[in-house]
Design an enzyme around this catalytic site. Sequence first.
Site, PDB file in Angstrom:
ATOM      1  N   HIS A   1      -2.042   2.760  -8.443  1.00 17.65           N
ATOM      2  CA  HIS A   1      -0.884   1.882  -8.686  1.00 17.65           C
ATOM      3  C   HIS A   1       0.426   2.673  -8.673  1.00 17.65           C
ATOM      4  O   HIS A   1       1.192   2.665  -9.642  1.00 17.65           O
ATOM      5  CB  HIS A   1      -1.041   1.128 -10.022  1.00 17.65           C
ATOM      6  CG  HIS A   1      -0.189  -0.099 -10.100  1.00 17.65           C
ATOM      7  ND1 HIS A   1      -0.575  -1.248 -10.741  1.00 17.65           N
ATOM      8  CD2 HIS A   1       1.064  -0.363  -9.626  1.00 17.65           C
ATOM      9  CE1 HIS A   1       0.383  -2.161 -10.656  1.00 17.65           C
ATOM     10  NE2 HIS A   1       1.393  -1.642  -9.982  1.00 17.65           N
TER      11      HIS A   1
ATOM     12  N   ARG B   1      -1.134  -7.087  -6.478  1.00 16.76           N
ATOM     13  CA  ARG B   1      -1.755  -6.976  -7.796  1.00 16.76           C
ATOM     14  C   ARG B   1      -3.273  -7.015  -7.627  1.00 16.76           C
ATOM     15  O   ARG B   1      -3.789  -7.631  -6.678  1.00 16.76           O
ATOM     16  CB  ARG B   1      -1.339  -8.138  -8.697  1.00 16.76           C
ATOM     17  CG  ARG B   1       0.053  -8.008  -9.277  1.00 16.76           C
ATOM     18  CD  ARG B   1       0.126  -6.961 -10.380  1.00 16.76           C
ATOM     19  NE  ARG B   1       1.445  -6.894 -10.976  1.00 16.76           N
ATOM     20  CZ  ARG B   1       2.407  -6.032 -10.622  1.00 16.76           C
ATOM     21  NH1 ARG B   1       2.194  -5.142  -9.677  1.00 16.76           N
ATOM     22  NH2 ARG B   1       3.576  -6.034 -11.240  1.00 16.76           N
TER      23      ARG B   1
END
Length: 313
Positions: free
Chosen positions: A276, A228
């Site tokens: 991502h 993350r």
Amino acid sequence: MAILLVKSGGEDAMPEWRAHFSEFAPGLDVRWWDDASVPPAAVDYVLVWDPEAGRLGTMPNLRVIFGSGAGVDFIAGDPALPRHVPLMRMAPAGATQRMGEFVCWAALSLLKGARRIALNQAAAKWDYFEPEYTATETTVGIMGLGNMGGRAAEMLSGIGFPVVGWSRTRKSLPGVTCFAGDAERDAFLERTKILVCLLPATAETRGIISAPLLRKLPKGAGLVNVGRGSHQKIEDILAALNDGHLGGAVIDVFETEPLPADHPAWAHPKVIVTPHLASLPSRRERAQYVAKAIAAHERGEALANLYDHARGY
Ligand code: NAP
Ligand code: GLV
């Protein structure tokens, strides 16, 4: 008929979700998240990535919350989350396979100088160079040896990379030297030439990829962050790249997504930025996974891969 509300991929994705669920769970009534004709008390299940805070708490008969991703931090972060409702994380085989593929690609890209090659091609520059090491001489260290990290370790080993791993509790994985806990973190980092972050976002892991950790890596090490954005202090990573301590980085996740166009990571000659996308199983794979879990739940079986409120992932 049980009702599943979906908020993953936007309303435009609903025809595709419905098509897949009609194949795998024909008895399920699949509705868009903001379908005003569904009273909150009628909702049995939800499939969500980032529901607005407070909304899940308005559904008194909710039976299971399905995260649309492996990391459910955007769901668990809701202060009004109904904690008695099981929260299941996404882990179909396709998700771990895709992550393993991405991590192998990223490690090989760092090893072979892919960013340098791409920049040279864009400039039509014939810049012959020889990558210094083979995979067999390059130890990859994986932080987080769960569903994703375990499969990535297996696939990296298959290419010939020696693999070491670090997790909260000790793991035993074939061919992987496993370290555990804060006391063994430095020993893990010291032998890592390419560091891969596959940790969940928790209070303990926030900002973990910062200057003190990077300094423990050998000079010239590579970094792959597929965990993350909250795991990294991007300014520390860029500083370590600029002073030569880090040799290159592949960064898939950022604190602010989409990454703003003026962010220095985009143009950095040693950084590969990806949006991502390291591992997103197809909607078909996710629908099949959720349909199987709903069937198991309705037979009274225990659900696997649940979020644990005490450990935070
Ligand atoms: P998982 O199965 O829960 O595994 C998490 C691993 O991290 C476990 O090995 C765990 O240790 C370890 N860990 C947790 N806290 C730690 C700490 N404080 N110190 C050391 N180790 C710690 O999760 P997963 O399914 O593999 O997914 C991991 C994360 O990858 C997700 O949460 C998400 O953030 C990220 N992800 C990103 C993408 C992408 O496309 N970029 C896709 C999927 C997932 P134990 O084994 O001891 O529990
Ligand atoms: C993606 O980031 C996921 O957590 O599945």
